[in-house]
Design a protein around this motif. Structure first.
Motif, PDB file in Angstrom:
ATOM      1  N   TYR A  48       0.801  -1.225   0.000  1.00 41.18           N
ATOM      2  CA  TYR A  48       0.000   0.000   0.000  1.00 41.18           C
ATOM      3  C   TYR A  48       0.837   1.280   0.000  1.00 41.18           C
ATOM      4  CZ  TYR A  48      -3.670  -3.284   1.223  1.00 41.18           C
ATOM      5  OH  TYR A  48      -4.543  -4.336   1.225  1.00 41.18           O
ATOM      6  N   GLY A  49       2.141   1.151   0.099  1.00 40.12           N
ATOM      7  CA  GLY A  49       2.989   2.341   0.123  1.00 40.12           C
ATOM      8  C   GLY A  49       2.895   3.114   1.427  1.00 40.12           C
ATOM      9  N   ASP A  50       2.737   2.406   2.536  1.00 44.55           N
ATOM     10  CA  ASP A  50       2.542   3.040   3.843  1.00 44.55           C
ATOM     11  C   ASP A  50       3.878   3.145   4.579  1.00 44.55           C
ATOM     12  OD1 ASP A  50       1.789   3.878   6.369  1.00 44.55           O
ATOM     13  OD2 ASP A  50       0.035   2.561   6.445  1.00 44.55           O
ATOM     14  N   THR A  51       4.545   4.284   4.440  1.00 48.20           N
ATOM     15  CA  THR A  51       5.859   4.468   5.072  1.00 48.20           C
ATOM     16  C   THR A  51       5.769   4.508   6.595  1.00 48.20           C
ATOM     17  OG1 THR A  51       5.720   6.868   4.817  1.00 48.20           O
ATOM     18  CG2 THR A  51       6.860   5.648   3.070  1.00 48.20           C
ATOM     19  N   SER A  52       4.599   4.858   7.143  1.00 42.12           N
ATOM     20  CA  SER A  52       4.471   4.879   8.606  1.00 42.12           C
ATOM     21  C   SER A  52       4.663   3.476   9.180  1.00 42.12           C
ATOM     22  CB  SER A  52       3.123   5.454   9.037  1.00 42.12           C
ATOM     23  OG  SER A  52       2.069   4.563   8.708  1.00 42.12           O
ATOM     24  N   LYS A  53       4.276   2.459   8.421  1.00 38.32           N
ATOM     25  CA  LYS A  53       4.443   1.084   8.889  1.00 38.32           C
ATOM     26  C   LYS A  53       5.902   0.648   8.809  1.00 38.32           C
ATOM     27  CE  LYS A  53      -0.303  -0.180   8.373  1.00 38.32           C
ATOM     28  NZ  LYS A  53      -1.268  -1.191   8.022  1.00 38.32           N
ATOM     29  N   ILE A  54       6.649   1.211   7.880  1.00 38.36           N
ATOM     30  CA  ILE A  54       8.094   0.953   7.839  1.00 38.36           C
ATOM     31  C   ILE A  54       8.732   1.524   9.094  1.00 38.36           C
ATOM     32  CG2 ILE A  54      10.265   1.533   6.663  1.00 38.36           C
ATOM     33  CD1 ILE A  54       8.723   1.328   4.012  1.00 38.36           C
ATOM     34  N   HIS A  55       8.409   2.758   9.392  1.00 33.52           N
ATOM     35  CA  HIS A  55       8.984   3.404  10.588  1.00 33.52           C
ATOM     36  C   HIS A  55       8.570   2.683  11.866  1.00 33.52           C
ATOM     37  CE1 HIS A  55      10.923   6.831   8.719  1.00 33.52           C
ATOM     38  NE2 HIS A  55       9.855   7.005   7.976  1.00 33.52           N
ATOM     39  N   ARG A  56       7.350   2.167  11.908  1.00 33.39           N
ATOM     40  CA  ARG A  56       6.858   1.514  13.117  1.00 33.39           C
ATOM     41  C   ARG A  56       7.498   0.145  13.349  1.00 33.39           C
ATOM     42  NH1 ARG A  56       0.531   0.579  13.979  1.00 33.39           N
ATOM     43  NH2 ARG A  56       0.783  -0.876  12.255  1.00 33.39           N
ATOM     44  N   SER A  57       7.738  -0.609  12.274  1.00 35.03           N
ATOM     45  CA  SER A  57       8.087  -2.021  12.449  1.00 35.03           C
ATOM     46  C   SER A  57       9.417  -2.465  11.853  1.00 35.03           C
ATOM     47  CB  SER A  57       6.967  -2.891  11.860  1.00 35.03           C
ATOM     48  OG  SER A  57       5.779  -2.702  12.603  1.00 35.03           O
ATOM     49  N   ILE A  58      10.149  -1.565  11.252  1.00 35.62           N
ATOM     50  CA  ILE A  58      11.445  -1.930  10.675  1.00 35.62           C
ATOM     51  C   ILE A  58      12.519  -1.034  11.276  1.00 35.62           C
ATOM     52  CG2 ILE A  58      12.793  -2.155   8.554  1.00 35.62           C
ATOM     53  CD1 ILE A  58      10.128  -2.577   7.055  1.00 35.62           C
ATOM     54  N   ASP A  59      13.574  -1.661  11.787  1.00 38.30           N
ATOM     55  CA  ASP A  59      14.686  -0.912  12.368  1.00 38.30           C
ATOM     56  C   ASP A  59      15.457  -0.206  11.249  1.00 38.30           C
ATOM     57  OD1 ASP A  59      16.397  -0.423  14.811  1.00 38.30           O
ATOM     58  OD2 ASP A  59      17.877  -1.268  13.414  1.00 38.30           O
ATOM     59  N   PRO A  60      15.836   1.060  11.446  1.00 35.97           N
ATOM     60  CA  PRO A  60      16.598   1.776  10.413  1.00 35.97           C
ATOM     61  C   PRO A  60      17.921   1.093  10.033  1.00 35.97           C
ATOM     62  CG  PRO A  60      15.778   3.318  12.045  1.00 35.97           C
ATOM     63  CD  PRO A  60      15.492   1.938  12.566  1.00 35.97           C
ATOM     64  N   GLY A  61      18.464   0.273  10.895  1.00 36.24           N
ATOM     65  CA  GLY A  61      19.698  -0.449  10.595  1.00 36.24           C
ATOM     66  C   GLY A  61      19.449  -1.806   9.943  1.00 36.24           C
ATOM     67  N   VAL A  62      18.240  -2.025   9.426  1.00 32.58           N
ATOM     68  CA  VAL A  62      17.863  -3.317   8.852  1.00 32.58           C
ATOM     69  C   VAL A  62      18.834  -3.757   7.753  1.00 32.58           C
ATOM     70  CG1 VAL A  62      16.317  -2.328   7.084  1.00 32.58           C
ATOM     71  CG2 VAL A  62      15.896  -4.647   7.959  1.00 32.58           C
ATOM     72  N   HIS A  63      19.050  -5.057   7.682  1.00 31.86           N
ATOM     73  CA  HIS A  63      19.825  -5.666   6.602  1.00 31.86           C
ATOM     74  C   HIS A  63      18.856  -6.543   5.826  1.00 31.86           C
ATOM     75  CE1 HIS A  63      23.720  -4.384   8.093  1.00 31.86           C
ATOM     76  NE2 HIS A  63      23.259  -4.667   9.303  1.00 31.86           N
ATOM     77  N   LYS A  64      18.551  -6.119   4.593  1.00 35.14           N
ATOM     78  CA  LYS A  64      17.658  -6.910   3.734  1.00 35.14           C
ATOM     79  C   LYS A  64      18.445  -7.271   2.482  1.00 35.14           C
ATOM     80  CE  LYS A  64      13.355  -7.028   1.163  1.00 35.14           C
ATOM     81  NZ  LYS A  64      12.058  -6.436   0.900  1.00 35.14           N
ATOM     82  N   TYR A  65      18.496  -8.560   2.202  1.00 38.18           N
ATOM     83  CA  TYR A  65      19.209  -9.036   1.024  1.00 38.18           C
ATOM     84  C   TYR A  65      18.410 -10.166   0.416  1.00 38.18           C
ATOM     85  CZ  TYR A  65      23.062 -10.021  -2.102  1.00 38.18           C
ATOM     86  OH  TYR A  65      23.833 -10.171  -3.227  1.00 38.18           O
TER      87      TYR A  65
END
Length: 151
Positions: A44-61
Protein backbone atom coordinates in the motif's frame (compact mmCIF):
# COMPACT_ATOMS: atom_id res chain seq x y z
CA UNK A 1 -6.62 -27.64 55.88
CA UNK A 2 -3.99 -29.36 53.74
CA UNK A 3 -6.45 -29.74 50.85
CA UNK A 4 -7.29 -26.03 51.08
CA UNK A 5 -3.56 -25.06 50.95
CA UNK A 6 -2.95 -27.35 47.97
CA UNK A 7 -6.00 -25.89 46.21
CA UNK A 8 -4.73 -22.36 46.83
CA UNK A 9 -1.26 -23.27 45.58
CA UNK A 10 -2.68 -24.86 42.43
CA UNK A 11 -4.81 -21.77 41.86
CA UNK A 12 -1.77 -19.47 42.12
CA UNK A 13 0.28 -21.72 39.82
CA UNK A 14 -2.53 -21.75 37.25
CA UNK A 15 -2.73 -17.94 37.38
CA UNK A 16 1.01 -17.65 36.79
CA UNK A 17 0.87 -20.11 33.93
CA UNK A 18 -2.09 -18.27 32.44
CA UNK A 19 -0.30 -14.93 32.62
CA UNK A 20 2.74 -16.45 30.88
CA UNK A 21 0.50 -17.85 28.16
CA UNK A 22 -1.20 -14.46 27.80
CA UNK A 23 2.19 -12.73 27.58
CA UNK A 24 3.39 -15.26 24.98
CA UNK A 25 0.22 -14.78 22.89
CA UNK A 26 0.62 -11.00 23.10
CA UNK A 27 4.24 -11.29 21.93
CA UNK A 28 3.24 -13.51 18.99
CA UNK A 29 0.52 -11.00 18.07
CA UNK A 30 3.05 -8.13 18.22
CA UNK A 31 5.52 -10.00 16.00
CA UNK A 32 2.69 -10.84 13.59
CA UNK A 33 1.74 -7.15 13.50
CA UNK A 34 5.32 -6.21 12.55
CA UNK A 35 5.35 -8.81 9.76
CA UNK A 36 2.00 -7.58 8.45
CA UNK A 37 3.23 -3.98 8.61
CA UNK A 38 6.14 -5.08 6.44
CA UNK A 39 3.79 -6.42 3.76
CA UNK A 40 1.43 -3.43 4.00
CA UNK A 41 4.30 -1.00 3.56
CA UNK A 42 5.12 -2.50 0.18
CA UNK A 43 1.56 -3.35 -0.91
CA UNK A 44 0.00 0.00 0.00
CA UNK A 45 2.99 2.34 0.12
CA UNK A 46 2.54 3.04 3.84
CA UNK A 47 5.86 4.47 5.07
CA UNK A 48 4.47 4.88 8.61
CA UNK A 49 4.44 1.08 8.89
CA UNK A 50 8.09 0.95 7.84
CA UNK A 51 8.98 3.40 10.59
CA UNK A 52 6.86 1.51 13.12
CA UNK A 53 8.09 -2.02 12.45
CA UNK A 54 11.44 -1.93 10.67
CA UNK A 55 14.69 -0.91 12.37
CA UNK A 56 16.60 1.78 10.41
CA UNK A 57 19.70 -0.45 10.59
CA UNK A 58 17.86 -3.32 8.85
CA UNK A 59 19.83 -5.67 6.60
CA UNK A 60 17.66 -6.91 3.73
CA UNK A 61 19.21 -9.04 1.02
CA UNK A 62 17.59 -11.24 -1.55
CA UNK A 63 17.80 -13.21 -4.73
CA UNK A 64 15.67 -12.68 -7.80
CA UNK A 65 15.60 -13.88 -11.38
CA UNK A 66 15.46 -11.09 -13.94
CA UNK A 67 12.74 -11.37 -16.58
CA UNK A 68 13.77 -13.88 -19.19
CA UNK A 69 16.72 -14.79 -16.96
CA UNK A 70 17.58 -18.25 -15.78
CA UNK A 71 20.01 -17.44 -12.97
CA UNK A 72 19.49 -15.56 -9.75
CA UNK A 73 21.01 -12.19 -8.97
CA UNK A 74 21.48 -10.74 -5.49
CA UNK A 75 20.22 -7.41 -4.31
CA UNK A 76 20.35 -5.43 -1.06
CA UNK A 77 17.60 -3.07 0.06
CA UNK A 78 18.55 -0.72 2.89
CA UNK A 79 16.00 1.16 4.99
CA UNK A 80 16.18 4.27 2.79
CA UNK A 81 15.31 2.23 -0.32
CA UNK A 82 12.38 0.64 1.50
CA UNK A 83 11.01 4.11 2.16
CA UNK A 84 11.61 5.15 -1.46
CA UNK A 85 9.89 2.02 -2.78
CA UNK A 86 6.86 2.54 -0.54
CA UNK A 87 6.67 6.21 -1.53
CA UNK A 88 6.66 5.17 -5.19
CA UNK A 89 3.79 2.76 -4.55
CA UNK A 90 1.84 5.52 -2.81
CA UNK A 91 2.41 7.92 -5.74
CA UNK A 92 1.09 5.34 -8.23
CA UNK A 93 -2.10 4.96 -6.24
CA UNK A 94 -3.78 1.85 -4.89
CA UNK A 95 -3.49 -1.20 -7.08
CA UNK A 96 -6.99 -2.58 -7.50
CA UNK A 97 -5.62 -6.14 -7.35
CA UNK A 98 -3.68 -5.72 -4.10
CA UNK A 99 -6.30 -7.66 -2.14
CA UNK A 100 -5.67 -10.64 -4.42
CA UNK A 101 -1.89 -10.57 -3.94
CA UNK A 102 -0.37 -13.48 -2.01
CA UNK A 103 -0.16 -12.73 1.71
CA UNK A 104 0.94 -15.13 4.38
CA UNK A 105 2.61 -14.43 7.72
CA UNK A 106 4.05 -17.19 9.87
CA UNK A 107 5.60 -16.63 13.28
CA UNK A 108 8.09 -19.40 13.97
CA UNK A 109 9.42 -18.51 17.40
CA UNK A 110 9.24 -15.67 19.90
CA UNK A 111 11.65 -15.35 22.79
CA UNK A 112 11.85 -12.41 25.17
CA UNK A 113 14.28 -10.38 22.98
CA UNK A 114 14.32 -12.09 19.55
CA UNK A 115 11.83 -13.63 17.15
CA UNK A 116 11.73 -15.12 13.68
CA UNK A 117 9.10 -15.56 11.03
CA UNK A 118 8.32 -15.94 7.37
CA UNK A 119 6.43 -13.72 4.96
CA UNK A 120 5.06 -14.83 1.60
CA UNK A 121 4.07 -11.99 -0.73
CA UNK A 122 3.89 -11.25 -4.45
CA UNK A 123 7.65 -10.76 -4.67
CA UNK A 124 8.48 -14.11 -3.06
CA UNK A 125 9.39 -15.50 0.33
CA UNK A 126 11.13 -13.55 3.10
CA UNK A 127 12.71 -15.04 6.21
CA UNK A 128 12.63 -12.37 8.88
CA UNK A 129 14.49 -11.84 12.15
CA UNK A 130 13.16 -9.38 14.71
CA UNK A 131 14.41 -7.86 17.93
CA UNK A 132 12.48 -6.23 20.74
CA UNK A 133 13.88 -2.70 20.75
CA UNK A 134 12.61 -0.06 23.16
CA UNK A 135 9.59 -2.24 23.94
CA UNK A 136 8.57 -2.74 20.29
CA UNK A 137 9.23 -5.61 17.87
CA UNK A 138 11.32 -4.39 14.93
CA UNK A 139 12.52 -6.22 11.85
CA UNK A 140 16.31 -6.25 11.83
CA UNK A 141 17.20 -8.79 9.12
CA UNK A 142 15.48 -10.12 6.01
CA UNK A 143 16.67 -12.79 3.58
CA UNK A 144 14.36 -13.21 0.60
CA UNK A 145 13.99 -15.00 -2.70
CA UNK A 146 11.68 -14.45 -5.63
CA UNK A 147 9.33 -17.32 -6.42
CA UNK A 148 11.16 -20.44 -7.55
CA UNK A 149 10.73 -21.42 -11.20
CA UNK A 150 7.77 -23.66 -11.96
CA UNK A 151 8.90 -27.23 -12.54
Amino acid sequence: MLVQKITQLLFVVSLLGGSQLFAQNAAVDSVSLALNDYIDAFYYGDTSKIHRSIDPGVHKYGYYRPRNGSTYEGSAMPFREMLEYATGVMKKGKNSNVEKFPRKVEVYEVLDKTACGKVTAWWGTDYVLLAKLDGRWKITNVLWQSPAPKQ
